[in-house]
Write a protein that holds these residues in place. Structure first.
Motif, PDB file in Angstrom:
ATOM      1  N   ARG A 161       1.032  -1.282   0.254  1.00 32.10           N
ATOM      2  CA  ARG A 161       0.069   0.121  -0.006  1.00 32.10           C
ATOM      3  C   ARG A 161       1.244   1.347  -0.245  1.00 32.10           C
ATOM      4  NH1 ARG A 161      -4.283  -0.509   4.165  1.00 32.10           N
ATOM      5  NH2 ARG A 161      -6.348   0.023   3.101  1.00 32.10           N
ATOM      6  N   GLU A 162       1.152   2.175  -1.379  1.00 33.34           N
ATOM      7  CA  GLU A 162       1.731   2.851  -1.747  1.00 33.34           C
ATOM      8  C   GLU A 162       1.703   4.054  -1.037  1.00 33.34           C
ATOM      9  OE1 GLU A 162       2.803   2.706  -5.746  1.00 33.34           O
ATOM     10  OE2 GLU A 162       4.303   0.902  -4.994  1.00 33.34           O
ATOM     11  N   ARG A 163       1.989   4.664  -0.153  1.00 33.08           N
ATOM     12  CA  ARG A 163       1.682   5.997   0.119  1.00 33.08           C
ATOM     13  C   ARG A 163       0.512   6.102   1.774  1.00 33.08           C
ATOM     14  NH1 ARG A 163       4.889  10.187  -1.128  1.00 33.08           N
ATOM     15  NH2 ARG A 163       3.261  11.926  -1.699  1.00 33.08           N
ATOM     16  N   ILE A 164       0.612   4.677   1.999  1.00 29.79           N
ATOM     17  CA  ILE A 164      -0.629   5.088   2.427  1.00 29.79           C
ATOM     18  C   ILE A 164      -0.991   5.908   3.559  1.00 29.79           C
ATOM     19  CG2 ILE A 164      -0.084   3.229   4.370  1.00 29.79           C
ATOM     20  CD1 ILE A 164      -3.653   3.080   2.911  1.00 29.79           C
ATOM     21  N   ALA A 165      -0.509   6.510   4.152  1.00 26.49           N
ATOM     22  CA  ALA A 165      -0.094   7.289   5.593  1.00 26.49           C
ATOM     23  C   ALA A 165       0.649   8.138   5.393  1.00 26.49           C
ATOM     24  CB  ALA A 165      -0.817   6.992   6.657  1.00 26.49           C
ATOM     25  N   ARG A 166       0.757   9.063   6.367  1.00 22.24           N
ATOM     26  CA  ARG A 166       2.247  10.143   6.978  1.00 22.24           C
ATOM     27  C   ARG A 166       2.343   9.835   8.419  1.00 22.24           C
ATOM     28  NH1 ARG A 166       1.606  16.154   4.060  1.00 22.24           N
ATOM     29  NH2 ARG A 166      -1.023  15.382   5.069  1.00 22.24           N
ATOM     30  N   LEU A 167       3.423   9.434   8.768  1.00 21.10           N
ATOM     31  CA  LEU A 167       3.676   9.874  10.151  1.00 21.10           C
ATOM     32  C   LEU A 167       5.106  10.728  10.300  1.00 21.10           C
ATOM     33  CD1 LEU A 167       3.589   8.978  12.993  1.00 21.10           C
ATOM     34  CD2 LEU A 167       5.435   7.400  12.353  1.00 21.10           C
ATOM     35  N   ASN A 168       4.856  11.825  11.400  1.00 20.73           N
ATOM     36  CA  ASN A 168       5.705  12.684  11.529  1.00 20.73           C
ATOM     37  C   ASN A 168       5.638  13.820  10.359  1.00 20.73           C
ATOM     38  OD1 ASN A 168       5.864  12.637  14.286  1.00 20.73           O
ATOM     39  ND2 ASN A 168       7.486  11.312  14.424  1.00 20.73           N
ATOM     40  N   GLY A 169       4.834  13.403   8.902  1.00 21.49           N
ATOM     41  CA  GLY A 169       4.969  14.394   8.068  1.00 21.49           C
ATOM     42  C   GLY A 169       5.936  14.078   6.630  1.00 21.49           C
ATOM     43  N   ARG A 170       5.916  12.162   7.075  1.00 19.43           N
ATOM     44  CA  ARG A 170       6.426  11.643   5.787  1.00 19.43           C
ATOM     45  C   ARG A 170       5.549  10.504   5.676  1.00 19.43           C
ATOM     46  NH1 ARG A 170      11.443   7.565   6.860  1.00 19.43           N
ATOM     47  NH2 ARG A 170      11.148   6.329   5.272  1.00 19.43           N
ATOM     48  N   TRP A 171       5.785   9.902   3.776  1.00 19.40           N
ATOM     49  CA  TRP A 171       4.337   9.710   3.747  1.00 19.40           C
ATOM     50  C   TRP A 171       4.883   7.485   3.682  1.00 19.40           C
ATOM     51  CZ3 TRP A 171      -0.456   9.527   2.622  1.00 19.40           C
ATOM     52  CH2 TRP A 171      -0.722  11.420   1.868  1.00 19.40           C
ATOM     53  N   HIS A 172       4.239   7.258   4.175  1.00 21.31           N
ATOM     54  CA  HIS A 172       5.186   5.852   4.276  1.00 21.31           C
ATOM     55  C   HIS A 172       4.110   4.395   3.544  1.00 21.31           C
ATOM     56  CE1 HIS A 172       7.850   6.285   7.844  1.00 21.31           C
ATOM     57  NE2 HIS A 172       6.865   7.510   7.810  1.00 21.31           N
ATOM     58  N   ASP A 173       5.199   3.593   2.279  1.00 23.78           N
ATOM     59  CA  ASP A 173       4.601   2.597   2.508  1.00 23.78           C
ATOM     60  C   ASP A 173       3.895   2.053   3.459  1.00 23.78           C
ATOM     61  OD1 ASP A 173       4.726   3.749  -0.241  1.00 23.78           O
ATOM     62  OD2 ASP A 173       6.296   2.911  -0.616  1.00 23.78           O
ATOM     63  N   THR A 174       3.409   0.727   3.820  1.00 24.68           N
ATOM     64  CA  THR A 174       2.782  -0.406   4.379  1.00 24.68           C
ATOM     65  C   THR A 174       3.003  -1.530   3.475  1.00 24.68           C
ATOM     66  OG1 THR A 174       0.899  -0.113   4.295  1.00 24.68           O
ATOM     67  CG2 THR A 174       1.879   1.157   6.130  1.00 24.68           C
ATOM     68  N   VAL A 175       3.668  -3.192   4.261  1.00 19.44           N
ATOM     69  CA  VAL A 175       3.742  -4.328   3.671  1.00 19.44           C
ATOM     70  C   VAL A 175       2.059  -4.900   4.108  1.00 19.44           C
ATOM     71  CG1 VAL A 175       4.536  -5.997   2.708  1.00 19.44           C
ATOM     72  CG2 VAL A 175       5.846  -4.651   2.980  1.00 19.44           C
ATOM     73  N   PHE A 176       1.651  -5.086   2.708  1.00 22.00           N
ATOM     74  CA  PHE A 176       0.126  -5.883   3.880  1.00 22.00           C
ATOM     75  C   PHE A 176       0.254  -7.456   3.906  1.00 22.00           C
ATOM     76  CE2 PHE A 176      -4.157  -7.378   4.136  1.00 22.00           C
ATOM     77  CZ  PHE A 176      -4.294  -6.884   4.933  1.00 22.00           C
ATOM     78  N   ILE A 177       0.148  -8.204   4.528  1.00 19.30           N
ATOM     79  CA  ILE A 177       0.645  -9.892   4.651  1.00 19.30           C
ATOM     80  C   ILE A 177      -0.869 -10.276   5.463  1.00 19.30           C
ATOM     81  CG2 ILE A 177       3.096  -9.535   5.587  1.00 19.30           C
ATOM     82  CD1 ILE A 177       2.897  -9.967   8.351  1.00 19.30           C
ATOM     83  N   GLU A 178      -0.630 -11.460   5.515  1.00 23.07           N
ATOM     84  CA  GLU A 178      -1.298 -12.527   5.904  1.00 23.07           C
ATOM     85  C   GLU A 178      -0.857 -14.073   5.949  1.00 23.07           C
ATOM     86  OE1 GLU A 178      -4.332 -14.788   2.909  1.00 23.07           O
ATOM     87  OE2 GLU A 178      -5.143 -12.302   3.481  1.00 23.07           O
ATOM     88  N   ARG A 179      -1.713 -14.700   7.464  1.00 19.53           N
ATOM     89  CA  ARG A 179      -1.338 -15.871   7.682  1.00 19.53           C
ATOM     90  C   ARG A 179      -3.042 -16.846   7.492  1.00 19.53           C
ATOM     91  NH1 ARG A 179      -2.555 -19.921  11.279  1.00 19.53           N
ATOM     92  NH2 ARG A 179      -0.684 -21.388  11.302  1.00 19.53           N
ATOM     93  N   ARG A 180      -2.677 -17.521   6.703  1.00 20.23           N
ATOM     94  CA  ARG A 180      -3.791 -18.394   6.353  1.00 20.23           C
ATOM     95  C   ARG A 180      -4.057 -19.866   7.543  1.00 20.23           C
ATOM     96  NH1 ARG A 180      -7.837 -17.518   2.691  1.00 20.23           N
ATOM     97  NH2 ARG A 180      -7.940 -14.844   2.375  1.00 20.23           N
TER      98      ARG A 180
END
Length: 268
Positions: A231-250
């Protein structure tokens, strides 16, 4: 029904990217690890870093991998390379994992604050209150790890949604205390978290981890999680955009399905 020209072009591009044996080997290595680096891949395959980076860009162009600075993340693999041979799990002898007790809350919130301070663990900037955490965490899915009698980390699950159809889907949280990282605390906590979730009939564990948090990604992949996407540029922390890696386990297919829905006041 005939295949559309658009879909045919997409398939051709994907197959074309895999028409080179080196790129097939690269995708195999990335899919097996979940997350790695250009340098590590170049060393593993015995090719130059520049050549390695060029092949990875080709794979990234058609969506097989994601590139983030020096980090390489698997976005989609082919079935025969995403399955790895299971290895015996070796848990640390000096880490004891047990259910969270009322006396543990000060340590749990302290360790949460230490995670916030890293800038890589969460988008939260303040530690939630005990009441807030107690309200959202699933009651029987809260664990703490002890080393020499001291709380060294914690793990908890939160219902992903209040809708009954998602009753067996939960968000994971794992935090390790300063000075306790690298000692197997996270491995022990995740092992208990996964075992407890399976026993409770929770069929999917999921999490969104900062792309820069390579240690957490490696820990989760080793525990059986897979990368679903970035999830690219999903949210900002302290003014900086961050990507997050969405993971799962079934959960394994023979796991008991959870019969009860989460409380109605837990929203997804």
């Amino acid at each position: 029904m005939a295949l559309s020209q658009e879909n045919a072009d997409a398939y051709a591009a994907s197959f074309g990217a895999l028409a080179d044996a080196t790129r097939v080997r690269l995708l195999h290595s990335v899919a097996a690890s979940g997350e790695t680096t250009v340098e590590a891949l170049a060393d593993e395959l015995g090719i130059g870093p520049a050549a390695c980076a060029g092949h990875l860009r080709t794979l990234a162009d058609v969506g097989f991998v994601g590139l983030h600075n020096e980090s390489v993340v698997c976005r989609r693999g082919f079935p025969q390379v995403t399955t790895t041979t299971a290895k015996p799990l070796r848990l640390p002898d000096d880490v004891n994992v047990r259910p969270l007790l009322p006396r543990d809350w000060p340590d749990v919130r302290r360790i949460y604050a230490e995670g916030i301070a890293t800038g890589l663990a969460t988008f939260e900037t303040d530690v939630p209150s005990r009441a807030a955490l107690d309200a959202k965490w699933l009651p029987d899915q809260r664990w703490v790890a002890e080393v020499d009698g001291a709380v060294a980390g914690w793990a908890a699950l939160t219902a992903a949604s209040s809708r009954p159809c998602y009753a067996g889907v939960a968000e994971t949280s794992v935090y390790i205390a300063d000075g306790m990282r690298g000692r197997g605390v996270g491995k022990a906590l995740l092992h208990q978290q996964v075992s407890g979730a399976d026993a409770a009939g929770i069929w999917t564990l999921q999490s969104a981890i900062f792309a820069e948090n390579t240690a957490s990604l490696a820990l989760h992949h080793a525990a059986g999680f897979r990368t679903v996407g970035i999830r690219e540029r999903i949210a900002r922390l302290n003014g900086r955009w961050h990507d997050t890696v969405f993971i799962e386990r079934r959960a394994p297919s023979n796991a008991r399905v959870r019969a009860s829905a989460p409380p109605a006041d837990q929203t997804g």
